[in-house]
Design a protein around this motif. Structure first.
Motif, PDB file in Angstrom:
ATOM      1  N   VAL A 297      21.083   8.783   6.695  1.00 36.09           N
ATOM      2  CA  VAL A 297      20.556   8.203   5.469  1.00 36.09           C
ATOM      3  C   VAL A 297      19.063   7.964   5.644  1.00 36.09           C
ATOM      4  N   LEU A 298      18.277   8.469   4.716  1.00 32.57           N
ATOM      5  CA  LEU A 298      16.832   8.258   4.712  1.00 32.57           C
ATOM      6  C   LEU A 298      16.459   7.580   3.398  1.00 32.57           C
ATOM      7  N   GLU A 299      15.640   6.550   3.465  1.00 33.48           N
ATOM      8  CA  GLU A 299      15.243   5.817   2.263  1.00 33.48           C
ATOM      9  C   GLU A 299      13.770   5.443   2.359  1.00 33.48           C
ATOM     10  N   GLY A 300      13.086   5.445   1.216  1.00 33.56           N
ATOM     11  CA  GLY A 300      11.688   5.034   1.197  1.00 33.56           C
ATOM     12  C   GLY A 300      11.078   5.232  -0.176  1.00 33.56           C
ATOM     13  N   ARG A 301       9.792   5.049  -0.244  1.00 36.06           N
ATOM     14  CA  ARG A 301       9.075   5.200  -1.512  1.00 36.06           C
ATOM     15  C   ARG A 301       8.974   6.682  -1.859  1.00 36.06           C
ATOM     16  N   GLY A 302       9.425   7.016  -3.043  1.00 33.16           N
ATOM     17  CA  GLY A 302       9.532   8.416  -3.423  1.00 33.16           C
ATOM     18  C   GLY A 302       8.330   8.993  -4.119  1.00 33.16           C
ATOM     19  N   ALA A 303       7.307   8.208  -4.348  1.00 34.27           N
ATOM     20  CA  ALA A 303       6.122   8.708  -5.043  1.00 34.27           C
ATOM     21  C   ALA A 303       4.976   7.743  -4.776  1.00 34.27           C
ATOM     22  N   GLY A 304       3.834   8.047  -5.380  1.00 34.68           N
ATOM     23  CA  GLY A 304       2.667   7.186  -5.234  1.00 34.68           C
ATOM     24  C   GLY A 304       1.643   7.783  -4.293  1.00 34.68           C
ATOM     25  N   ALA A 305       0.410   7.308  -4.429  1.00 31.43           N
ATOM     26  CA  ALA A 305      -0.705   7.874  -3.675  1.00 31.43           C
ATOM     27  C   ALA A 305      -0.498   7.770  -2.172  1.00 31.43           C
ATOM     28  N   ARG A 306      -0.172   6.606  -1.695  1.00 28.40           N
ATOM     29  CA  ARG A 306      -0.134   6.394  -0.244  1.00 28.40           C
ATOM     30  C   ARG A 306       1.094   7.036   0.413  1.00 28.40           C
ATOM     31  N   PRO A 307       2.309   6.817  -0.088  1.00 26.58           N
ATOM     32  CA  PRO A 307       3.455   7.462   0.550  1.00 26.58           C
ATOM     33  C   PRO A 307       3.362   8.990   0.545  1.00 26.58           C
ATOM     34  N   THR A 308       2.937   9.570  -0.592  1.00 29.28           N
ATOM     35  CA  THR A 308       2.875  11.027  -0.666  1.00 29.28           C
ATOM     36  C   THR A 308       1.750  11.571   0.198  1.00 29.28           C
ATOM     37  N   ALA A 309       0.620  10.861   0.225  1.00 29.42           N
ATOM     38  CA  ALA A 309      -0.462  11.262   1.123  1.00 29.42           C
ATOM     39  C   ALA A 309      -0.002  11.234   2.576  1.00 29.42           C
ATOM     40  N   SER A 310       0.827  10.262   2.919  1.00 29.64           N
ATOM     41  CA  SER A 310       1.371  10.189   4.270  1.00 29.64           C
ATOM     42  C   SER A 310       2.127  11.459   4.619  1.00 29.64           C
ATOM     43  N   ALA A 311       2.915  11.973   3.671  1.00 32.35           N
ATOM     44  CA  ALA A 311       3.674  13.199   3.909  1.00 32.35           C
ATOM     45  C   ALA A 311       2.756  14.414   4.006  1.00 32.35           C
ATOM     46  N   VAL A 312       1.721  14.464   3.167  1.00 36.35           N
ATOM     47  CA  VAL A 312       0.746  15.561   3.241  1.00 36.35           C
ATOM     48  C   VAL A 312       0.106  15.605   4.626  1.00 36.35           C
ATOM     49  N   VAL A 313      -0.321  14.452   5.105  1.00 32.77           N
ATOM     50  CA  VAL A 313      -1.012  14.404   6.397  1.00 32.77           C
ATOM     51  C   VAL A 313      -0.045  14.690   7.545  1.00 32.77           C
ATOM     52  N   ALA A 314       1.234  14.373   7.383  1.00 32.94           N
ATOM     53  CA  ALA A 314       2.211  14.747   8.414  1.00 32.94           C
ATOM     54  C   ALA A 314       2.227  16.256   8.611  1.00 32.94           C
ATOM     55  N   ASP A 315       2.163  17.019   7.509  1.00 34.27           N
ATOM     56  CA  ASP A 315       2.099  18.470   7.623  1.00 34.27           C
ATOM     57  C   ASP A 315       0.792  18.926   8.256  1.00 34.27           C
ATOM     58  N   LEU A 316      -0.302  18.270   7.914  1.00 34.30           N
ATOM     59  CA  LEU A 316      -1.588  18.614   8.519  1.00 34.30           C
ATOM     60  C   LEU A 316      -1.567  18.367  10.021  1.00 34.30           C
ATOM     61  N   MET A 317      -0.927  17.301  10.432  1.00 32.43           N
ATOM     62  CA  MET A 317      -0.825  17.012  11.866  1.00 32.43           C
ATOM     63  C   MET A 317      -0.018  18.090  12.587  1.00 32.43           C
ATOM     64  N   ASP A 318       1.043  18.591  11.959  1.00 36.87           N
ATOM     65  CA  ASP A 318       1.812  19.675  12.569  1.00 36.87           C
ATOM     66  C   ASP A 318       0.940  20.909  12.757  1.00 36.87           C
ATOM     67  N   LEU A 319       0.129  21.230  11.757  1.00 33.98           N
ATOM     68  CA  LEU A 319      -0.768  22.371  11.878  1.00 33.98           C
ATOM     69  C   LEU A 319      -1.823  22.132  12.956  1.00 33.98           C
ATOM     70  N   ALA A 320      -2.340  20.908  13.009  1.00 35.94           N
ATOM     71  CA  ALA A 320      -3.386  20.600  13.989  1.00 35.94           C
ATOM     72  C   ALA A 320      -2.882  20.721  15.415  1.00 35.94           C
ATOM     73  N   THR A 321      -1.623  20.426  15.626  1.00 37.44           N
ATOM     74  CA  THR A 321      -1.057  20.435  16.983  1.00 37.44           C
ATOM     75  C   THR A 321      -0.271  21.706  17.289  1.00 37.44           C
ATOM     76  N   GLY A 322      -0.131  22.593  16.298  1.00 40.68           N
ATOM     77  CA  GLY A 322       0.617  23.827  16.527  1.00 40.68           C
ATOM     78  C   GLY A 322       2.113  23.677  16.427  1.00 40.68           C
ATOM     79  N   ARG A 323       2.597  22.553  15.872  1.00 44.51           N
ATOM     80  CA  ARG A 323       4.039  22.356  15.712  1.00 44.51           C
ATOM     81  C   ARG A 323       4.483  22.974  14.384  1.00 44.51           C
TER      82      ARG A 323
END
Length: 429
Positions: A297-323
């Motif tokens: 079960v995963l739960e959290g804020r489904g929209a908004g500037a900060r939560p969604t930006a957090s998800a965007v940057v998670a993908d950027l971190m994967d690219l930055a580290t080669g994951r």
């Protein structure tokens, strides 16, 4: 590129999520660089106007996102414009054609064009990250693609639209009806001026198509998603749900079995013991079932500037580290279309609310209609009598196949004493 060289980022779209992403990259720059082993450098941004409030000093600004995508020097393009086609699809395609990587929050584009874009990325050597397309800040894409990679996932079910969940929660808390709460949600900015994309289930359908692709290793198939919204859910139904020990939620449900794949969006009653029952307001939640891990079960804020930006940057971190890996967890040629489960074979219990003229023989006629289709009644609620007026009669029925239930409903609708009928599925894992 050396490990210490920056990851050069270009952002197309500086609205709510784009602005939040710019701010996060600025505010957390030191933390991100330490975790990635290299800086994450915003080098370009595109929007119709340059927002004065955002930290964009030293960032190349473009009024034309297409021009930025085609000509600017960057490693990854972040698309936060939205829409299944048009400029959003143009800039993403342009970036991938150049061999660049893409990060997007665009669920409509991924649902409609994700497979074609993934094939282009594979051919040109880029990658696509779309964690922010489903569930805001909830890491559900990473969970399905990586965390549950050792499982055969059989079911994904979730509350995937915060607007609908806010409306249904407020209806329950206030006792007010749908139209009134929708108008308030619009005035508060929780619902769009044209809310149909949310309340008719389209937004949830896009997200569900993405989750089903990841869960079942199949191409995205938005056309295969059956979709019902919440326009017809009344305050009366929510009160009866409460009395019966349920909450009404708009669910996206994807399941895979020997019968085939089902992907459906619909309002459903869920028991209070169910993980999704107590997810309120604008929050999202996703439940998965895997053969080795069982339920997550995963739960959290489904929209908004900060939560969604957090998800965007998670993908950027994967690219930055080669994951990074294939867009949908497998290469495009490995994704296999799966047959849809035959229509009407879905099984569940049901809630039925009738508005009937209080006349002798009504219950007998309704019971006969159910019996004719082999649908078994579980419980019934009727209070008081109102001769010459219509009164609500509420019942629940035991689990049955949907085709039988729908045939019974048509029989009941044909009764002269019945003036209205509401049917809502009762869902559980």
């Amino acid at each position: 590129m050396t490990k210490a060289s920056p990851l050069k980022i270009a952002i197309a779209g500086l609205g709510t999520v784009g602005g939040g992403t710019v701010q996060l990259l600025h505010d957390q720059a030191e933390l991100l660089a330490a975790r990635a082993g290299r800086p994450l450098a915003l080098v370009a941004a595109a929007a119709l106007e340059k927002p004065a409030e955002l930290p964009l000093d030293g960032v190349a600004f473009f009024a034309d996102a297409r021009e930025m995508a085609k000509s600017c020097d960057y490693d990854v393009l972040v698309e936060l414009i939205g829409g299944a086609k048009g400029i959003a699809l143009d800039v993403v395609t342009a970036a991938l054609e150049r061999g660049k990587s893409v990060v997007t929050a665009n669920k409509a584009m991924i649902a409609h064009h994700g497979v074609a874009l993934a094939r282009l990325a594979e051919a040109k050597g880029g990658n696509i990250g779309f964690e922010a397309s489903v569930g805001g800040g909830i890491p559900v894409i990473k969970s399905l693609r990586e965390g549950l990679a050792g499982n055969r996932v059989t079911k994904v079910m979730g509350i995937l639209n915060g607007t609908c969940n806010y409306i249904l929660t407020t209806m329950r808390d206030s006792g007010r009806d749908f139209a009134d709460v929708l108008a308030e949600a619009q005035s508060l900015g929780y619902a769009e001026a044209d809310p149909s994309f949310d309340i008719d289930g389209t937004d949830t359908a896009h997200k569900l198509a993405i989750l089903a692709s990841l869960a079942f290793a199949m191409p995205t198939n938005i056309d295969g998603v059956s979709c019902e919204g919440i326009r017809n859910v009344s305050a009366l139904d929510i009160r009866y749900a409460d009395e019966l020990g349920y909450r009404i939620k708009l669910l996206g449900v994807a399941s895979s079995s020997d019968k085939g794949v089902e992907t459906r969006v619909y309002p459903a009653m869920v028991p209070l013991s169910f993980p999704l029952a107590h997810v309120s307001g604008p929050f999202n939640a996703i439940v998965t079932e895997g053969d080795f891990v069982g339920r997550t079960v995963l739960e959290g804020r489904g929209a908004g500037a900060r939560p969604t930006a957090s998800a965007v940057v998670a993908d950027l971190m994967d690219l930055a580290t080669g994951r990074v890996g294939p867009t949908f967890g497998l290469t495009v040629d490995t994704l296999k279309p799966l047959p849809a489960a035959p229509a009407g074979t879905h099984r569940s219990a049901f809630y039925i609310r009738l508005m009937v003229r209080d006349e002798p023989g009504v219950f007998a006629d309704v019971a006969a209609a159910l019996k004719a289709e082999k649908v078994s009644m579980e419980q019934i609620i009727q209070r008081g009598r109102a001769p010459s007026e219509v009164v609500p009669v509420v019942m629940t029925v035991h689990e049955t196949d949907e085709a039988s239930m729908l045939r019974a409903v048509e029989r009941i609708r044909g009764l002269a004493s019945v003036t209205d009928l509401q049917l809502i599925r009762i869902e559980s894992l």
